[in-house]
Design an enzyme around this catalytic site. Structure first.
Site, mmCIF file in Angstrom:
data_model
loop_
_atom_site.group_PDB
_atom_site.id
_atom_site.type_symbol
_atom_site.label_atom_id
_atom_site.label_comp_id
_atom_site.label_asym_id
_atom_site.label_seq_id
_atom_site.Cartn_x
_atom_site.Cartn_y
_atom_site.Cartn_z
ATOM 1 N N ILE A 98 46.268 25.078 24.322
ATOM 2 C CA ILE A 98 47.053 26.213 23.689
ATOM 3 C C ILE A 98 46.947 25.705 22.232
ATOM 4 C CG2 ILE A 98 49.082 27.234 23.454
ATOM 5 C CD1 ILE A 98 48.501 24.908 26.374
ATOM 6 N N CYS A 99 46.512 26.704 21.281
ATOM 7 C CA CYS A 99 46.762 26.664 19.995
ATOM 8 C C CYS A 99 45.715 25.597 19.344
ATOM 9 C CB CYS A 99 48.210 26.508 19.566
ATOM 10 S SG CYS A 99 48.451 26.599 17.833
ATOM 11 N N THR A 100 45.983 24.916 18.518
ATOM 12 C CA THR A 100 45.179 23.651 17.857
ATOM 13 C C THR A 100 44.787 22.587 18.902
ATOM 14 O OG1 THR A 100 47.015 22.894 16.754
ATOM 15 C CG2 THR A 100 45.636 24.347 15.703
#
Length: 221
Positions: A98-100
């Site tokens: 998720i995300c970075t």
């Protein structure tokens, strides 16, 4: 089904708490929240998260989940974290971020030649790990699933639940948790936000953050 969430200091808590709330409802699921030493980690919201166990005590994941946050800059240089993710990925049915958190997968060599996504402010960095950015909220390439920024982790979780247990189960969990987004404002993505808001946010937060992330990535590749 063992679901392993890998946490580190300065993690974005909603990257983790969004999908874990949904995936924990998956029939037969056992959630393992793990950190390198089994100690609590800080979040970007000013509180700590106490894990279930350390890396050494963690079972093999069937679903491996790696959230993001500003702490990713340090995490990708931490060989214990990267090696743990790499080893877990070898036996995992699904490898996810998720995300970075995608950059931790990248540091472990798991993005090479893959379609992937992450938070919109950092997507230009995905090719540094050999990935091609796919502009979508959730991107699946084989058993690799990557989600965009923060709240997209909930959408990712529902897609994964549907893939494992069927759409009816996903819809049931969605209803149980009353996930029916109706934000009071338009926006929330580059395509639906004004140039002024995007520009101000980049200047205030993400130009610097993305530059620092790029330096951190270049230091390990």
């Amino acid at each position: 089904m063992d679901i392993v969430f890998v946490l580190f200091d300065n993690v974005t808590q909603l990257d983790f708490t969004g999908p874990v709330q949904f995936l924990s409802r998956l029939p037969g699921a056992t959630v393992h929240v793990v950190t390198k030493d089994g100690e609590a980690v800080t979040t970007d919201c000013g509180f700590d998260i106490l894990p279930r166990s350390s890396f050494a005590e963690c079972p093999q994941a069937e679903i491996l989940c790696v959230p993001g946050g500003h702490g990713v800059r340090e995490a990708i240089a931490d060989t214990a974290i990267v090696d743990f993710v790499r080893q877990q990925a070898k036996g995992a049915e699904y490898i996810t971020s998720i995300c970075t958190g995608a950059f931790i997968l990248g540091a472990a060599g798991l993005l090479q030649g893959k379609q992937a996504t992450c938070h919109w402010a950092y997507t230009q960095l995905l090719p540094l790990f050999g990935a091609t950015h796919q502009p979508a909220r959730v991107v699946r390439d084989g058993n690799l699933i990557t989600a965009g920024g923060v709240t997209s982790g909930i959408d990712f979780a529902l897609e994964l639940i549907a893939a494992i247990a069927g759409e009816e189960m996903a819809r049931t969990i969605q209803l149980a948790l009353e996930y029916d987004p109706a934000p009071p404002f338009g926006g929330g993505s580059l395509a639906r936000s004004s140039d002024e808001i995007v520009g101000n946010l980049r200047a205030r937060v993400y130009d610097k953050a993305a530059s620092e992330m790029k330096i951190a990535i270049q230091n390990i590749i």
